[in-house]
Design an enzyme around this catalytic site. Structure first.
Site, PDB file in Angstrom:
ATOM      1  N   ASP A 235      37.792  -0.339  29.157  1.00  0.00           N
ATOM      2  CA  ASP A 235      37.729   0.130  30.466  1.00  0.00           C
ATOM      3  C   ASP A 235      36.474  -0.321  31.124  1.00  0.00           C
ATOM      4  O   ASP A 235      35.577  -0.357  30.266  1.00  0.00           O
ATOM      5  CB  ASP A 235      37.666   1.978  30.249  1.00  0.00           C
ATOM      6  CG  ASP A 235      37.685   2.529  31.618  1.00  0.00           C
ATOM      7  OD1 ASP A 235      38.471   2.358  32.245  1.00  0.00           O
ATOM      8  OD2 ASP A 235      36.833   3.281  31.814  1.00  0.00           O
ATOM      9  N   GLU A 305      39.488  -4.542  31.447  1.00  0.00           N
ATOM     10  CA  GLU A 305      39.742  -4.407  32.765  1.00  0.00           C
ATOM     11  C   GLU A 305      38.197  -4.816  33.557  1.00  0.00           C
ATOM     12  O   GLU A 305      37.241  -4.006  33.472  1.00  0.00           O
ATOM     13  CB  GLU A 305      39.962  -2.833  32.953  1.00  0.00           C
ATOM     14  CG  GLU A 305      40.107  -2.180  34.288  1.00  0.00           C
ATOM     15  CD  GLU A 305      39.501  -0.972  34.520  1.00  0.00           C
ATOM     16  OE1 GLU A 305      40.190  -0.205  35.698  1.00  0.00           O
ATOM     17  OE2 GLU A 305      38.575  -0.358  33.923  1.00  0.00           O
TER      18      GLU A 305
END
Length: 569
Positions: A235, A305
């Site tokens: 993330d 990401e």
């Protein structure tokens, strides 16, 4: 006709096959199973509820794994299920080594891993290294210890500007709206330092210049690798380091409605994103993952990401000594346009060529409006969504699917009283009508005629944590299974056909000149044609035999908002 990749390059591995897995594609001889995998994203709260409390959980996922096997995917990515106060639905982690009781237990996680592996499915788990929850023991210790302490050095605590330090240290905005700084009250009751939170105020950013942080996350990686996970989705992978000195940034247009999205912020020269030091973190993680190459589970991977400004910037995350994949959000951000689709392909593939990495393609996830709605909604949006999916699945590399897209789900209009997304609460007075992420996170329908649509064992007529709309019964897995022309059966057929050429069609793509409104390419024996225009178009010469169409089968011409695959004998 433009060639945008060349598999003869010495840095690009040539495709090869070995045995297959029960749930998915053949695996390359080097064991890099992710290179051409189809990965299904499970938003844990909204996939399947095992205990009837209206919230999805790990036992619920385990019970529905046969659906993923039958769909034909190779792996599932599960959003965070760790101990968390759930202010950002698990992306605010209080304990990285345990399962939140809302979702089950460590034993349930082990059971899920074992069952997925029995079915031939790899399991990718979410890792959140940019920030923790404010309930994390580290942050609680930092608040208690005070300025200048080793505990505060794990986070981004800074003195404020102004005569009394009552102004934020800089002008950085939060991605969720408002300022990215919150001032604490010290133990003696006086106003104190400010801490950075690029997202919600309950998600303090870690200080990755502190060696303790890197050591902690290596330990977390090994904890889950030892339990058998096959990979990690990282993330905010581009956000760990901030520019030294924390300089002010160029702010988005103050007259724009709502907060600056990650897409908008990534387009700026931002001192909080994509700093060069971040790549040392992933070189270290690469070495950790490599330690497991010879384990019975085989090779492990991580996918970033990374919202970066260019395809070249994204590609730097997949250099041979860093991560294995990085999300290609330029494909997701493209409008319904043959020209834009072609531009993404012609920018993406050459950027990865020097590193021998394969691209990723994605149309929807838990942070964006579902692509059927983005493409116009209704029958138009569904037709375009199916066509874009077929075009995506034909390209070399990995495809990431978001739960419910195989059912053709659209964005749900969630009433203000039912909203749960912190980005909406931080901006609701100034937000655009579609701001917030609740609408793409509504629990998916499995069967029955009314909510909760077999989402779990709750009584008929009850609603899960986000209310499901009326009229979803025809879209459920049960209703679409075996139904001719259903979106679910279309996905199953497309994924089955893809497995026949995913590794053998090569990694070179030739963009074909088939007209201004047509996105067409050849990949080895495969030709994909997508008509983004408003009138039927003729097919390119020598396209081969029809394999699959997203709509009405072409007979000399391809209908608008339709894509088709053709394969040479």
């Amino acid at each position: 006709m433009v060639a945008v990749n060349d598999p003869s390059s010495p840095s690009t591995p040539s495709p090869s096959t070995s045995g297959g897995t029960p749930g998915g594609s053949a695996v390359p001889e080097d064991g890099a199973w992710w290179r051409h995998a189809v990965v299904y994203q499970v938003y844990v709260r909204s996939f399947a509820d095992g205990d009837g409390d209206g919230v999805g959980d790990l036992p619920g996922i385990t019970s529905r794994l046969p659906h993923l096997r039958d769909l034909g995917v190779d792996a599932l990515w599960i959003t965070p299920f760790y101990t968390s106060p759930q202010r950002d639905h698990g992306y605010d982690v209080a304990d990285y080594r345990d399962v939140d009781p809302l979702f089950g237990s460590l034993s349930d996680a082990d059971d899920l891993l074992a069952r997925a592996h029995e079915l031939g499915l790899k399991v990718i788990v979410d890792l959140v290294p940019n920030h923790t929850s404010d309930r994390h023991p580290w942050f609680q210790a930092a608040l208690a210890a005070g300025p200048g302490s080793p505990e505060r050095a794990r986070y981004m605590f800074v003195e404020g500007r102004g005569e009394d330090g009552d102004l934020p240290p800089n002008n950085w905005p939060s991605v969720f709206g408002g300022d990215a700084w919150t001032r604490v009250t010290e133990a003696d009751g006086t106003p104190g330092q400010w801490y950075l939170h690029l997202f919600d105020s309950t998600q303090p950013d870690l200080n990755w210049r502190n060696p303790e942080v890197g050591d902690e996350f290596e330990s977390v990686l090994r904890f889950w690798l030892d339990r058998g996970v096959d990979g990690f989705r990282v993330d905010v992978a581009h956000g760990l380091f901030k520019e030294e000195g924390l300089p002010d940034t160029e702010l988005p247009d103050p007259d724009a409605d709502g907060p600056a999205s990650m897409v908008e912020l990534a387009g700026l020269d931002e001192p909080m994103w994509d700093q060069p030091e971040v790549h040392e973190v992933y070189r270290r993680w690469h070495r950790v993952l490599a330690d497991y190459d010879d384990s019975p589970r085989g090779r492990r991977m991580a996918v970033a990401e990374s919202w970066a400004r260019t395809a070249e910037a994204i590609a730097r995350y997949v250099r041979p000594d860093e991560l294995q994949q990085s999300f290609n959000f330029h494909w997701l951000s493209a409008a319904w346009s043959a020209e834009e689709f072609a531009e993404v392909v012609t920018e993406t593939l050459p950027s990865l060529l020097p590193y021998g990495a394969t691209p990723t393609w994605v149309l929807s996830n838990h942070d964006v409006v579902r692509h059927v709605t983005r493409y116009g909604g209704g029958e138009l949006g569904l037709a375009r969504g199916r066509a874009a999916t077929l075009a995506m699945l034909g390209l070399p590399g990995s495809a990431y699917l978001y739960q419910g897209e195989e059912l053709g789900l659209e964005q749900v209009e969630v009433a203000p009283e039912d909203r749960t997304d912190p980005s909406w609460f931080r901006t609701k007075d100034t937000a655009k009508p579609d701001i917030g992420r609740d609408g793409c996170r509504v629990p998916i329908p499995w069967g029955d005629e009314e909510p909760p649509y077999a989402f779990g064992p709750a009584a008929a007529g009850s609603q899960p944590w986000l209310p499901q709309p009326d009229g979803w019964a025809p879209l459920s897995v049960a209703a679409q299974t075996g139904a001719v022309g259903s979106t679910l059966e279309f996905y199953r057929r497309a994924l089955a056909a893809r497995r026949t050429f995913a590794l053998t069609a090569g990694e070179e793509v030739e963009i074909l000149d088939a007209g201004a409104d047509v996105f067409a390419y050849r990949r080895g024996p495969l030709v994909c044609v997508l008509n983004a225009g408003s009138a039927p178009v003729g097919l390119p010469d020598g396209v081969g035999a029809l394999v699959l169409s997203s709509g009405v089968d072409p007979t000399g011409t391809l209908a608008p908002d339709t894509a088709a695959w053709f394969l040479d004998d």
